[in-house]
Design an enzyme around this catalytic site. Structure first.
Site, short mmCIF file in Angstrom:
data_model
loop_
_atom_site.label_atom_id
_atom_site.label_comp_id
_atom_site.label_asym_id
_atom_site.label_seq_id
_atom_site.Cartn_x
_atom_site.Cartn_y
_atom_site.Cartn_z
CG HIS A 277 -1.68 1.24 1.45
ND1 HIS A 277 -2.99 1.39 1.06
CD2 HIS A 277 -1.31 2.43 2.02
CE1 HIS A 277 -3.40 2.61 1.39
NE2 HIS A 277 -2.39 3.25 1.97
CD GLU A 278 2.00 3.46 3.73
OE1 GLU A 278 2.27 4.56 3.20
OE2 GLU A 278 0.97 3.29 4.41
CD GLU A 357 -4.25 6.76 2.19
OE1 GLU A 357 -4.01 5.54 2.30
OE2 GLU A 357 -3.40 7.64 2.36
#
Length: 419
Positions: A277-278, A357
């Site tokens: 995700h990051e 996100e």
């Protein structure tokens, strides 16, 4: 002025009451239809007690958040209308004939006063986190962080304020444009030094101790064409039970950071999902997009503040004890308007952030091919961080920079069902 202040206090009290009833009585935490019994249903991964604690904690945190926002505006109004700002300026001018020293002294007294007056709100946030078993931080450690916050913010803002008023005095009609130009290198500089200078003032950072896990994370980074050499962990367990990971910095100082609480409480697959995700943020250049968006908004914001400061000074200058925007005593008016505009623009930045996100979540699923780990990760976030499952619409609109957990789980479940 006393009448105006009384009106503001009464409006603030009414605002607080309306907010209280909205959060505690007028909104429920009912789930959308069709998710009962699914992975998005909190009853499937939280006990009744944990769910109740999460709801209570969220309600109180939201109440404190929304009450604290106009509190600082009221403080700035009082500082102006009762001549406190003018007094600070006179003290600074008496102490030194050098403008840089005057600015540093003036801003010290102003920032100290605001910090002391808002300290009860900061303490209340700390107390809530402690009572709901989110914070593990001792009172001494918390006070140390508050002092560090004050000193770091003072040093950085004293530099900003000094340059701001030098520019205002030199380019009174176009100061907003020159100030914006000056903010670009300063913003980039702060982003560059934050991981290596500012963040370590609060916690210890070091390369990930679990070398096997680091190797797997670096393999993911290699697949994403990210030139990463280390993943960093930070010792947050002395302060919190919450989970987190993030990307910070720019250029060669970019870092992917894992809280040690995340390492201690999640499985390896869940940690790899978080890391992916990051990495998604990095690959899609969300940090740079965020900086660009911030700079564009700040250009419009500075121009609006310029027009409003001129208007307020011309119309209410005598009441606010401001003769000209060139005076240091006008700074609380600048900060008051800045705070209002920042809050007004928060829904826009929130929409952009929530979209980013979601994109990072989808990137992580594509990278790891592990929807189950993604769902478990979000369930653990709700459990250990007391994260709000399904916040009221106004709270989401004004406060959330991540999609609510129920939405994140639901769109992952939809992906699983399509396969």
């Amino acid at each position: 002025m006393k009448k105006s202040l009384l009106t503001i206090i009464l409006l603030y009290a009414v605002y607080g009451l309306v907010l209280y009833f909205y959060l505690f009585f007028w909104t429920g935490y009912e789930l959308p239809k069709g998710i009962e019994g699914t992975a998005a249903d909190p009853k499937t991964f939280l006990t009744a007690e944990e769910l109740q604690l999460s709801e209570n904690y969220s309600q109180l945190k939201n109440l404190v958040f929304f009450i604290s926002i106009p509190l600082e505006w009221i403080i700035f109004f009082i500082v102006l209308s009762f001549g406190i700002s003018k007094t600070f300026q006179q003290w600074a001018e008496t102490a030194s004939r050098f403008f840089i020293v005057q600015t540093a002294l003036y801003y010290f007294w102003l920032s100290l006063l605001v910090t002391l007056l808002t300290l009860p709100v900061s303490w209340l946030n700390y107390k809530l986190s402690k009572d709901f078993q989110i914070s593990t931080q001792t009172l001494n450690s918390w006070l140390k962080d508050e002092v560090t916050d004050f000193l770091v913010n003072y040093v950085l803002m004293a530099v900003v304020v000094t340059f701001l008023y030098i520019i205002i005095r030199k380019f009174e009609k176009r100061w907003w444009l020159w100030a914006w130009f000056a903010s670009i290198p300063f913003t980039l500089f702060i982003m560059f030094i934050q991981p290596v200078i500012i963040d370590p003032l609060y916690n210890d950072f070091y390369p990930l101790k679990n070398k096997k896990l680091e190797e797997e994370i670096l393999q993911l980074a290699s697949k994403a064409d990210i030139p990463a050499e280390h993943v960093y962990e930070v010792d947050m367990s002395t302060k919190t039970n919450a989970l987190n990971a993030y990307v910070t910095g720019i250029g060669s100082n970019s870092r992917i950071v894992l809280w040690d609480t995340t390492l201690n409480k999640l499985s390896e697959d869940e940690i790899l999902f978080i890391m992916a995700h990051e990495m998604g943020h990095y690959v899609m250049k969300h940090i740079y997009i965020g900086i660009a968006g911030y700079l564009l908004l700040s250009l419009a914001g500075l121009y609006i503040i310029h027009r409003l400061m001129i208007f307020c000074t011309n119309r209410w200058g005598k009441r606010l004890n401001i003769q000209s925007i060139r005076e240091l005593s006008s700074l609380p008016l600048f900060l008051l308007l800045l705070g209002m505009l920042s809050f007004a623009s928060s829904p826009i930045s929130g929409i952009v952030s929530r979209y980013q996100e979601k994109q990072a979540d989808l990137y992580a699923i594509e990278m790891t091919k592990n929807e189950e780990a993604a769902v478990k990760t979000f369930q653990h976030l709700a459990k250990f961080s007391r994260s709000e499952i399904n916040p009221p619409k106004i709270v989401k609109f004004l406060r959330y920079d991540h999609p609510p957990l129920i939405e994140r789980i639901m769109y992952i479940e939809n992906i699983k069902n399509k396969e």
